[in-house]
Design an enzyme around this catalytic site. Structure first.
Site, PDB file in Angstrom:
ATOM      1  N   LYS A 104       0.846  -1.205   0.000  1.00 22.86           N
ATOM      2  CA  LYS A 104       0.000   0.000   0.000  1.00 22.86           C
ATOM      3  C   LYS A 104       0.881   1.256   0.000  1.00 22.86           C
ATOM      4  O   LYS A 104       0.559   2.258  -0.640  1.00 22.86           O
ATOM      5  CB  LYS A 104      -0.949  -0.033   1.197  1.00 22.86           C
ATOM      6  CG  LYS A 104      -2.063  -1.083   1.040  1.00 22.86           C
ATOM      7  CD  LYS A 104      -2.816  -1.350   2.329  1.00 22.86           C
ATOM      8  CE  LYS A 104      -3.777  -2.534   2.177  1.00 22.86           C
ATOM      9  NZ  LYS A 104      -4.459  -2.904   3.429  1.00 22.86           N
ATOM     10  N   GLN A 121      -4.552  -1.828   9.996  1.00 29.22           N
ATOM     11  CA  GLN A 121      -4.325  -3.081   9.267  1.00 29.22           C
ATOM     12  C   GLN A 121      -4.811  -4.247  10.135  1.00 29.22           C
ATOM     13  O   GLN A 121      -4.382  -4.411  11.276  1.00 29.22           O
ATOM     14  CB  GLN A 121      -2.837  -3.241   8.930  1.00 29.22           C
ATOM     15  CG  GLN A 121      -2.509  -4.503   8.166  1.00 29.22           C
ATOM     16  CD  GLN A 121      -3.126  -4.527   6.757  1.00 29.22           C
ATOM     17  OE1 GLN A 121      -3.105  -3.528   6.034  1.00 29.22           O
ATOM     18  NE2 GLN A 121      -3.687  -5.663   6.381  1.00 29.22           N
ATOM     19  N   ASP A 132     -10.957   2.836   4.689  1.00 28.44           N
ATOM     20  CA  ASP A 132     -11.347   1.435   4.466  1.00 28.44           C
ATOM     21  C   ASP A 132     -12.866   1.314   4.323  1.00 28.44           C
ATOM     22  O   ASP A 132     -13.366   0.289   3.859  1.00 28.44           O
ATOM     23  CB  ASP A 132     -10.892   0.552   5.637  1.00 28.44           C
ATOM     24  CG  ASP A 132      -9.608  -0.202   5.334  1.00 28.44           C
ATOM     25  OD1 ASP A 132      -9.192  -0.208   4.157  1.00 28.44           O
ATOM     26  OD2 ASP A 132      -9.030  -0.778   6.274  1.00 28.44           O
TER      27      ASP A 132
END
Ligand code: NDP
Length: 289
Positions: free
Chosen positions: A55, A99, A122
């Site tokens: 990412k 994460q 997200d």
């Protein structure tokens, strides 16, 4: 005689989205509007570390600044909660995510729930999910949004079509069903208690599989000419990846199909960049930076 299915190339569409995001980031930079993505990474799970590194590379490619807040597995829930609040309040941070999975003993639910919707890149907080469900603007979960973009940018219309989703997770299946409804598809959601699954999936003009079961969908589940999107990812012992769909069997039946790898995966990563840009734009419009 069936003709070979046309591959829905997620790598190509993701590259297009990255180029568009990169262009917009440059435009914002000219106006001194920074675009920054922060990541909270806890523990030393190799898969999580790899994802975060990927990412970060994606961010670098499009000119998005990225910062990782790393913690050992012994970090307290409280310390993480304080960091979430700090990132919520920091005008230099466009968006951030935690994460997952977190190491045992830490609860991601209250942490994700406290991310403000405008920075929830997200799109997984209950607030973001609720906003999507009632049709309010929100940052969309990356995988479901990636699926919709992959279909849209390949000219596959959803309005009035039968869409069947296999899987009802908060991460993929449920938000995907919401997005398909928003596109005016007629949506059926299947799960592990669905009876006669193959009968239901054969009704699909567009079949999207996110069951997390290696190669469970074979040609018996797919009607001639259907569009098939495989969200599943499984690592093979002999190396390489496979999905939830038996590609070789389904490809001749389907009109369009995603490969694994190279289908939904790259789209998920591209949509995170897109969301970070969206978050920066929204902050600029709202005057919160
Ligand atoms: P979950 O395990 O959270 O959910 C799986 C869903 O599939 C559940 O709703 C479950 O039903 C349903 N299901 C399981 N077995 C069957 C079955 N035999 N028949 C019908 N339905 C079934 O998985 P995720 O949604 O998180 O992920 C799904 C897959 O997608 C995984 O392989 C994951 O690795 C992959 N993934 C890929 C991404 C990408 O970028 N390409 C991103 C995210 C995930 P029930 O609710 O009844 O248990």
């Amino acid at each position: 005689m069936t003709k070979a299915a046309k591959i829905l190339d997620g790598r190509a569409v993701a590259a297009q989205i990255r180029a568009e995001v990169g262009e917009e980031v440059r435009v914002l930079a000219e106006r001194d509007v920074p675009v920054r993505l922060d990541v909270i990474l806890v523990g030393d799970d190799p898969a999580s570390t790899t994802y975060v590194n990927m990412k970060q590379r994606d961010c670098a490619e499009v000119g998005i600044e990225s910062r990782t807040h790393r913690f050992g597995s012994d970090v307290s829930q409280k310390e993480l909660a304080v960091l979430v609040e700090r990132l919520n309040d920091d005008p230099a941070v466009s968006g951030f995510f935690i994460q997952l999975p977190l190491p045992t003993g830490l609860d991601h639910v209250p942490l994700i729930s406290s991310i403000i919707p405008s920075k929830d890149v997200d799109g997984l907080s209950p607030m973001s999910a609720g906003r999507l469900a009632v049709g309010l603007p929100s940052l969309l979960p990356c995988t479901p949004h990636g699926v919709i973009q992959l279909l849209y940018r390949n000219g596959i219309m959803l309005e009035g079509r039968e869409a069947v989703v296999v899987g009802r997770s908060n991460l993929v299946g449920k938000p995907l069903a919401q997005l398909l409804l928003r596109e005016n598809a007629t949506v059926t959601v299947c799960h592990s208690h669905t009876k006669n699954l193959a009968e239901v999936t054969r009704r699909a003009d567009v079949l999207i599989v996110a069951a997390g079961r290696r190669e469970m969908i074979d040609a018996e589940y797919v009607s001639e000419g259907a569009v098939v999107v495989d969200v599943g990812i499984h690592r093979r012992e002999e190396g390489g990846l496979v999905g939830d769909v038996k590609f070789d069997e389904v490809e001749p039946v389907a009109s369009r199909i995603t490969p694994v790898p190279g289908g939904v995966g790259p789209m998920t990563r591209a949509m995170l960049l897109y969301n970070t840009l969206e978050a920066a734009r929204t902050a600029e419009d709202a005057g919160t930076r």
